[in-house]
Design a protein around this motif. Structure first.
Motif, PDB file in Angstrom:
ATOM      1  N   ARG A   1       0.824  -1.210   0.000  1.00  0.00           N
ATOM      2  CA  ARG A   1       0.000   0.000   0.000  1.00  0.00           C
ATOM      3  C   ARG A   1       0.862   1.266   0.000  1.00  0.00           C
ATOM      4  O   ARG A   1       0.454   2.293  -0.571  1.00  0.00           O
ATOM      5  CB  ARG A   1      -0.913  -0.002   1.223  1.00  0.00           C
TER       6      ARG A   1
ATOM      7  N   LYS B   1      -8.942   6.343  -0.119  1.00  0.00           N
ATOM      8  CA  LYS B   1      -7.987   5.399  -0.685  1.00  0.00           C
ATOM      9  C   LYS B   1      -7.695   5.688  -2.158  1.00  0.00           C
ATOM     10  O   LYS B   1      -6.595   5.454  -2.645  1.00  0.00           O
ATOM     11  CB  LYS B   1      -8.513   3.973  -0.525  1.00  0.00           C
TER      12      LYS B   1
ATOM     13  N   GLU C   1      -4.634   7.903  -2.677  1.00  0.00           N
ATOM     14  CA  GLU C   1      -3.322   7.500  -2.171  1.00  0.00           C
ATOM     15  C   GLU C   1      -2.278   7.368  -3.271  1.00  0.00           C
ATOM     16  O   GLU C   1      -1.106   7.658  -3.044  1.00  0.00           O
ATOM     17  CB  GLU C   1      -3.438   6.176  -1.399  1.00  0.00           C
TER      18      GLU C   1
END
Length: 247
Positions: free
Chosen positions: A72, A124, A127
């Motif tokens: 991530r 998200k 990101e």
């Protein structure tokens, strides 16, 4: 080094370790700020490498989700490496007064943000572009000042991670920052063998301080201690920023 410098070195790393033991972070920030009051920042950054690396590796591998976090956050980590290697050229080349001013400013900005503690949330979907920008910004600040909390810490806190994931993500960010800073110092011939031995020695008082801090944590309010710690960083930052004007 003379005896008084040894005394300062031991006391500073005990104090920095104590803060990390109570709050879970802050060792590099405190150590860099205090070391910067009486030695050039490149030397302070070199002394910080091994104590920071040891404590952050421990924090990194104690968590449950390293593989998931890496997948991530790898763009952020890449940005940190690139930014730090670029920024470290300035840490070596700028004059001591300017570097002290920049370090002081970084400490005050971080402490002011942490005291205010605004609630931020990063979706998200954002990101992919925010992570490398945040990483590169953190890296440049790390390279110039030796402090690697801004804007990495606020960004990671805004990702809606669980408590354990956040602690591990901070450990990942700090570990990568430490290694990148060591690489930048080495590339610019600012990491010497005698500094490596002193950095290794500094692990001992840092771990002693962490042990003391962990014992203190169960007896006092971590929130109160954290507030006092942040106010201390602001005062330290003021002293560093004013030094070029006073001396």
């Amino acid at each position: 080094m003379n005896d008084i410098v040894w005394f300062y070195l031991i006391a500073i790393f005990i104090a920095a370790g104590l803060v990390k033991g109570v709050t879970g972070m802050g060792l590099p920030t405190v150590a860099m700020g205090l070391l910067g009051t009486f030695m050039p920042l490149p030397v302070a950054a070199a002394l910080l490498v091994i104590p920071s690396l040891v404590t952050n590796l421990w924090q990194l591998f104690c968590g449950p989700a390293l593989k998931v976090l890496w997948s991530r956050l790898w763009l952020m980590m890449t940005g940190i490496v690139v930014g730090t290697l670029a920024g470290s050229a300035f840490l070596i080349s700028i004059d001591p007064g300017t570097s002290a001013f920049l370090l002081g400013a970084a400490l005050m900005i971080y402490a002011g943000y942490a005291l205010y503690s605004p609630v931020l949330n990063v979706a998200k979907r954002h990101e992919r572009w925010l992570s490398p920008i945040t990483g590169a910004s953190t890296g440049i600040i790390t390279g110039v000042t030796g402090v690697f909390v801004m804007p990495a810490v606020p960004y990671l806190q805004a990702l809606n991670l669980s408590k354990d994931e956040l602690v591990q993500a901070l450990g990942l960010s700090f570990t990568v920052s430490t290694l990148a800073l060591a690489g930048g110092l080495y590339l610019h011939d600012a990491f010497q063998l005698n500094q490596l031995s002193l950095s290794l020695f500094s692990v001992i008082p840092a771990l002693v301080g962490m042990g003391i801090g962990q014992k203190i944590r169960v007896k006092i309010s971590a929130k109160t201690f954290r507030k006092c710690f942040l106010l201390f960083l602001i005062l330290l930052g003021v002293e560093l920023t004013l030094r070029p004007l006073l001396f």
